[in-house]
Design a protein around this motif. Structure first.
Motif, PDB file in Angstrom:
ATOM      1  N   THR A 205       0.832  -1.211   0.000  1.00  0.00           N
ATOM      2  CA  THR A 205       0.000   0.000   0.000  1.00  0.00           C
ATOM      3  C   THR A 205       0.863   1.257   0.000  1.00  0.00           C
TER       4      THR A 205
ATOM      5  N   SER B 116       2.667   1.690  -3.334  1.00  0.00           N
ATOM      6  CA  SER B 116       1.738   2.100  -4.392  1.00  0.00           C
ATOM      7  C   SER B 116       1.432   3.581  -4.304  1.00  0.00           C
TER       8      SER B 116
ATOM      9  N   TYR C 185      -3.131   2.874  -9.216  1.00  0.00           N
ATOM     10  CA  TYR C 185      -2.874   2.449  -7.833  1.00  0.00           C
ATOM     11  C   TYR C 185      -3.211   0.971  -7.642  1.00  0.00           C
TER      12      TYR C 185
ATOM     13  N   PHE D  96      -0.580  -1.908  -6.657  1.00  0.00           N
ATOM     14  CA  PHE D  96      -0.805  -2.639  -5.404  1.00  0.00           C
ATOM     15  C   PHE D  96      -0.762  -4.144  -5.650  1.00  0.00           C
TER      16      PHE D  96
END
Length: 348
Positions: free
Chosen positions: A31, A34, A49, A53
């Motif tokens: 997370t 990303s 994103y 991820f």
């Protein structure tokens, strides 16, 4: 005398606490990476994103698996990440719908929604005036009569397909499958042409319940058939060996054993028709007053209430429509929980 304690079966496939903590750290790291990558590169948007991820999660879990169990766990670690990602994609629309309905519906949710109707209130009136009592009671009446029509027929159909298996088995199974694909507006048109126009019955709750029963019947029948197939044949043979006839074995052995599953079939049928609007437009017509007599006069229902409020285009009426959708969702949830509770108690 030695007491023998039952040994719980081991589950070697379950992750250890150390593995769970490692996977959690990998997700946190994926997370963070990303977010940093999206902010520091030309890649922008939720799609970028999400892709980053997934890539970072796969790489992190692969490295974690290789460090603990060797290179043979590469495919297992990658497949695990993809499985969780696919599950998240399935749950994301559901969570989004639920959060949207709750956030938008709570704006106009007042106690008068459950205690008043719209007979003396305009759609754009204050939130503290008027309510959806007539629609809530109408939905309960329609679902009740639709269940009284479709549930016995659906369960008997399931019994015929699993216990009797007569000459009409293929035809009945074909018809049930064909009915499951009938559009809801077609069911409403059928009842409108036969009941309202053909016999001059007029708009009424029973005509709406009949149209909903057409849509509910195949769901109940197919689910009941699958549930009854799960009953072991040994129970049937035991009933016959004790001298019971076929119908007595079915009534005293098979049906009690499948009670919980049949309740689930009923709940699935109710969930199938509780939110239908198209057939109700042609059968119950809609009203702003409370009518509990399904045989005389137009009635209202929560899906029709939502449609009529939304059609006005007024901001307050649209808020009322979202509130009606929230109440409908709560009503279906309560019915489902109640059915599962009753089925669980009877099973014990």
């Amino acid at each position: 005398m030695t007491t023998v304690h039952p040994v719980k079966p081991s589950k070697p496939w379950r992750p250890t606490p150390k593995e769970v903590s490692g996977s959690a750290l990998v997700l946190i790291g994926a997370t963070v990476l990303s977010i940093v990558t999206v902010n520091m590169t030309p890649l922008k948007g939720i799609l970028a994103y999400t892709a980053l991820f997934v890539i970072f999660s796969i790489v992190g879990n692969v490295l974690l698996g290789v460090s603990r169990r060797g290179f043979r766990t590469i495919s297992d670690s990658a497949a695990t990440v993809l499985m969780y990602f696919a599950t998240s994609l399935v749950l994301l629309p559901l969570v989004s719908v639920l959060m949207t309905v709750i956030s938008r519906g709570a704006k106009a949710l007042r106690m008068n929604v459950f205690t008043q109707n719209m007979a003396m209130t305009q759609p754009d009136g204050p939130y503290s005036q008027g309510g959806a009592l007539h629609a809530i009671l109408g939905t309960l009446v329609l679902v009740l009569f639709a269940s009284l029509i479709s549930v016995p027929i659906g369960i008997l159909t399931g019994l015929y397909l699993t216990e009797i298996k007569g000459r009409a088995e293929r035809l009945i199974r074909f018809l049930v499958q064909a009915m499951s694909g009938v559009p809801s507006i077609v069911a409403g048109l059928f009842i409108y042409s036969v009941w309202i126009v053909g016999s001059s019955g007029g708009f009424s709750g029973i005509s709406g319940a009949a149209s909903l029963a057409i849509l509910m019947l195949p769901t109940v029948a197919r689910t009941a058939e699958e549930v009854l197939k799960l009953i072991p044949s040994d129970l049937r043979e035991a009933g016959v060996a004790l001298g019971g006839t076929q119908w007595r074995t079915v009534a005293m052995v098979v049906l009690p054993a499948a009670r919980s599953g049949l309740i689930t079939a009923t709940v699935l049928g109710i969930a199938r028709v509780a939110g239908e609007t198209a057939p109700l437009l042609l059968t119950i017509f809609g009203t702003t007053t409370t009518n509990l007599n399904p045989f005389i006069g137009p009635m209202s229902a929560l899906p029709l209430y939502v449609f009529q409020m939304l059609r006005t285009g007024l901001n307050v009426a649209i808020d009322r429509a979202w509130t009606g959708a929230l109440v409908l969702m709560i009503l279906v949830t309560v019915l489902f929980a109640l059915a599962r509770f009753v089925g669980g108690r009877q099973k014990k």
